[in-house]
Motif scaffolding. Structure first.
Motif, short mmCIF file in Angstrom:
data_model
loop_
_atom_site.label_atom_id
_atom_site.label_comp_id
_atom_site.label_asym_id
_atom_site.label_seq_id
_atom_site.Cartn_x
_atom_site.Cartn_y
_atom_site.Cartn_z
N UNK A 76 -124.99 -66.18 20.98
CA UNK A 76 -125.10 -65.63 22.33
C UNK A 76 -124.11 -64.48 22.55
N UNK A 77 -122.92 -64.60 21.96
CA UNK A 77 -121.90 -63.56 22.11
C UNK A 77 -122.28 -62.33 21.28
N UNK A 78 -122.75 -62.56 20.07
CA UNK A 78 -123.17 -61.45 19.20
C UNK A 78 -124.32 -60.67 19.84
N UNK A 82 -124.13 -56.77 20.95
CA UNK A 82 -125.04 -55.76 20.38
C UNK A 82 -125.85 -55.06 21.47
N UNK A 83 -126.29 -55.80 22.47
CA UNK A 83 -127.04 -55.20 23.57
C UNK A 83 -126.18 -54.18 24.31
N UNK A 90 -126.50 -45.26 23.45
CA UNK A 90 -127.72 -44.49 23.75
C UNK A 90 -127.75 -43.88 25.14
N UNK A 91 -127.01 -44.46 26.06
CA UNK A 91 -127.01 -43.93 27.43
C UNK A 91 -126.11 -42.70 27.54
N UNK A 102 -120.05 -50.33 28.46
CA UNK A 102 -118.71 -50.28 27.86
C UNK A 102 -117.84 -51.43 28.35
N UNK A 103 -117.92 -51.71 29.63
CA UNK A 103 -117.16 -52.83 30.20
C UNK A 103 -117.58 -54.15 29.57
N UNK A 104 -118.88 -54.31 29.34
CA UNK A 104 -119.34 -55.55 28.73
C UNK A 104 -118.89 -55.65 27.27
#
Length: 119
Positions: A76-78, A82-83, A90-91, A102-104
């Protein structure tokens, strides 16, 4: 039959000790493509430790790789990392979602680091 509730999400492997052999073995299981990077970082840590007569570079190496493994060993963390990383890469930087991504990324890394710090 009721659904089983898990307090802790499933782990791919148990959290390894912060020794070189344990970290290398764990990395080989969760992210084998990064073994060369691990070895190069280890070489740099030992060189720096010798040059500065300090164990700090070795400690920083161990925490860095324990953190990397912590992210990878928890699906779940990986996936979350990655998301967020994909979004950050890409943004457009002017897009408010870029800052959120970035914060996440940072939040995931901090969560993983806290889990392995001095543990």
């Amino acid at each position: 039959m009721s659904a089983q509730h898990h307090e802790h999400p499933p782990e791919l492997i148990p959290r390894p000790e912060k020794t070189f052999p344990a970290l290398r073995t764990a990395l080989a299981r969760v992210a084998p493509s990064r073994l060369a990077e691990f070895q190069a970082d280890r070489d740099l840590a030992f060189t720096s430790a010798t040059r500065h007569n300090s164990f700090r570079p070795i400690h920083l190496f161990q925490v860095k790789w324990a953190t990397e493994i912590e992210i990878e060993r928890l699906p779940h963390l990986a996936a979350r990392y990655r998301t967020a990383l994909d979004a950050a890469n890409t943004l457009d930087r002017d897009d408010p979602k870029w800052r959120e991504a970035m914060d996440d990324c940072l939040a995931v890394r901090e969560e993983a680091r806290a889990a392995v710090a001095d543990g």
